[in-house]
Design a protein around this motif. Structure first.
Motif, PDB file in Angstrom:
ATOM      1  N   ALA A  41       1.060 -12.307  -8.598  1.00  0.00           N
ATOM      2  CA  ALA A  41       2.041 -11.989  -7.562  1.00  0.00           C
ATOM      3  C   ALA A  41       1.434 -12.175  -6.171  1.00  0.00           C
ATOM      4  O   ALA A  41       2.104 -12.662  -5.257  1.00  0.00           O
ATOM      5  CB  ALA A  41       2.553 -10.563  -7.730  1.00  0.00           C
ATOM      6  N   LEU A  42       0.172 -11.806  -6.017  1.00  0.00           N
ATOM      7  CA  LEU A  42      -0.510 -11.986  -4.733  1.00  0.00           C
ATOM      8  C   LEU A  42      -0.619 -13.469  -4.397  1.00  0.00           C
ATOM      9  O   LEU A  42      -0.360 -13.881  -3.264  1.00  0.00           O
ATOM     10  CB  LEU A  42      -1.895 -11.342  -4.770  1.00  0.00           C
ATOM     11  CG  LEU A  42      -2.759 -11.517  -3.531  1.00  0.00           C
ATOM     12  CD1 LEU A  42      -2.102 -10.889  -2.303  1.00  0.00           C
ATOM     13  CD2 LEU A  42      -4.146 -10.928  -3.769  1.00  0.00           C
ATOM     14  N   GLY A  49       1.970 -10.906   2.539  1.00  0.00           N
ATOM     15  CA  GLY A  49       1.584 -10.453   1.205  1.00  0.00           C
ATOM     16  C   GLY A  49       0.936  -9.092   1.180  1.00  0.00           C
ATOM     17  O   GLY A  49       0.190  -8.781   0.256  1.00  0.00           O
ATOM     18  N   GLY A  50       1.220  -8.259   2.187  1.00  0.00           N
ATOM     19  CA  GLY A  50       0.585  -6.938   2.263  1.00  0.00           C
ATOM     20  C   GLY A  50       0.866  -6.056   1.070  1.00  0.00           C
ATOM     21  O   GLY A  50      -0.040  -5.396   0.555  1.00  0.00           O
ATOM     22  N   ARG A  57      -5.084  -4.555  -5.305  1.00  0.00           N
ATOM     23  CA  ARG A  57      -6.231  -3.654  -5.137  1.00  0.00           C
ATOM     24  C   ARG A  57      -6.112  -2.437  -6.044  1.00  0.00           C
ATOM     25  O   ARG A  57      -7.085  -2.016  -6.670  1.00  0.00           O
ATOM     26  CB  ARG A  57      -6.339  -3.211  -3.677  1.00  0.00           C
ATOM     27  CG  ARG A  57      -6.864  -4.291  -2.769  1.00  0.00           C
ATOM     28  CD  ARG A  57      -6.861  -3.862  -1.323  1.00  0.00           C
ATOM     29  NE  ARG A  57      -7.494  -4.873  -0.475  1.00  0.00           N
ATOM     30  CZ  ARG A  57      -7.375  -4.911   0.825  1.00  0.00           C
ATOM     31  NH1 ARG A  57      -6.639  -4.005   1.460  1.00  0.00           N
ATOM     32  NH2 ARG A  57      -7.976  -5.861   1.513  1.00  0.00           N
ATOM     33  N   GLU A  58      -4.917  -1.873  -6.105  1.00  0.00           N
ATOM     34  CA  GLU A  58      -4.700  -0.702  -6.961  1.00  0.00           C
ATOM     35  C   GLU A  58      -4.908  -1.044  -8.434  1.00  0.00           C
ATOM     36  O   GLU A  58      -5.526  -0.284  -9.181  1.00  0.00           O
ATOM     37  CB  GLU A  58      -3.292  -0.155  -6.741  1.00  0.00           C
ATOM     38  CG  GLU A  58      -3.034   1.132  -7.485  1.00  0.00           C
ATOM     39  CD  GLU A  58      -1.658   1.710  -7.185  1.00  0.00           C
ATOM     40  OE1 GLU A  58      -1.091   2.326  -8.097  1.00  0.00           O
ATOM     41  OE2 GLU A  58      -1.158   1.547  -6.061  1.00  0.00           O
ATOM     42  N   ALA A  59      -4.404  -2.192  -8.863  1.00  0.00           N
ATOM     43  CA  ALA A  59      -4.550  -2.602 -10.262  1.00  0.00           C
ATOM     44  C   ALA A  59      -6.018  -2.851 -10.615  1.00  0.00           C
ATOM     45  O   ALA A  59      -6.492  -2.413 -11.670  1.00  0.00           O
ATOM     46  CB  ALA A  59      -3.717  -3.854 -10.531  1.00  0.00           C
ATOM     47  N   VAL A  60      -6.734  -3.533  -9.734  1.00  0.00           N
ATOM     48  CA  VAL A  60      -8.148  -3.822  -9.990  1.00  0.00           C
ATOM     49  C   VAL A  60      -8.960  -2.535  -9.985  1.00  0.00           C
ATOM     50  O   VAL A  60      -9.814  -2.323 -10.850  1.00  0.00           O
ATOM     51  CB  VAL A  60      -8.698  -4.843  -8.960  1.00  0.00           C
ATOM     52  CG1 VAL A  60     -10.215  -4.959  -9.059  1.00  0.00           C
ATOM     53  CG2 VAL A  60      -8.045  -6.202  -9.165  1.00  0.00           C
ATOM     54  N   GLU A  87     -10.795 -10.591  -0.807  1.00  0.00           N
ATOM     55  CA  GLU A  87      -9.900  -9.729  -0.039  1.00  0.00           C
ATOM     56  C   GLU A  87      -9.391  -8.549  -0.873  1.00  0.00           C
ATOM     57  O   GLU A  87      -9.117  -7.479  -0.337  1.00  0.00           O
ATOM     58  CB  GLU A  87      -8.717 -10.525   0.523  1.00  0.00           C
ATOM     59  CG  GLU A  87      -7.776 -11.072  -0.534  1.00  0.00           C
ATOM     60  CD  GLU A  87      -6.619 -11.867   0.041  1.00  0.00           C
ATOM     61  OE1 GLU A  87      -6.247 -11.653   1.211  1.00  0.00           O
ATOM     62  OE2 GLU A  87      -6.094 -12.707  -0.695  1.00  0.00           O
ATOM     63  N   VAL A  88      -9.296  -8.737  -2.171  1.00  0.00           N
ATOM     64  CA  VAL A  88      -8.902  -7.638  -3.058  1.00  0.00           C
ATOM     65  C   VAL A  88     -10.074  -6.689  -3.229  1.00  0.00           C
ATOM     66  O   VAL A  88      -9.930  -5.469  -3.098  1.00  0.00           O
ATOM     67  CB  VAL A  88      -8.414  -8.173  -4.428  1.00  0.00           C
ATOM     68  CG1 VAL A  88      -8.193  -7.036  -5.415  1.00  0.00           C
ATOM     69  CG2 VAL A  88      -7.140  -8.984  -4.257  1.00  0.00           C
TER      70      VAL A  88
END
Length: 100
Positions: A41-42, A49-50, A57-60, A87-88
């Motif tokens: 999705a990113l 894409g904020g 970031r939350e998923a990772v 960036e993630v």
């Protein structure tokens, strides 16, 4: 009386340990799939894409926490294999500010 426990007492805990291992594998697999979807999705995001970056970031972060809970402390291989962008990684664990 449970004959298996009388003959082999460890057999009772072996089944439970097997179930726990299966749940861990299922959970880590689901967390990895969430990362894959969030990164996709990113990558497909238009504009800044904020929201997708925050979701990735939350998923990772969640995936890394789950990996660490089961003893996997090194993440270099999954970062490479899943092509997690810098960036993630740079924002892992950061809590976005809430707008009132």
């Amino acid at each position: 009386m449970d004959l298996i426990r009388v003959v082999r007492p460890e057999a009772g805990t072996t089944a439970l340990e097997h179930e726990i291992a299966a749940e861990r594998a299922s959970s880590i697999g689901a967390a990895e799939q969430k990362v894959v979807r969030a990164l996709s999705a990113l990558k497909d995001a238009s504009g800044d894409g904020g929201a997708q970056l925050s979701a990735a970031r939350e998923a990772v972060w969640g995936y890394f926490v789950q990996r660490e809970l089961i003893g996997f402390r090194r993440h270099a291989d999954v970062i490479r294999d899943l092509a997690i962008p810098a960036e993630v990684l740079a924002g892992l664990g950061a809590i976005p500010s809430r707008k009132s």
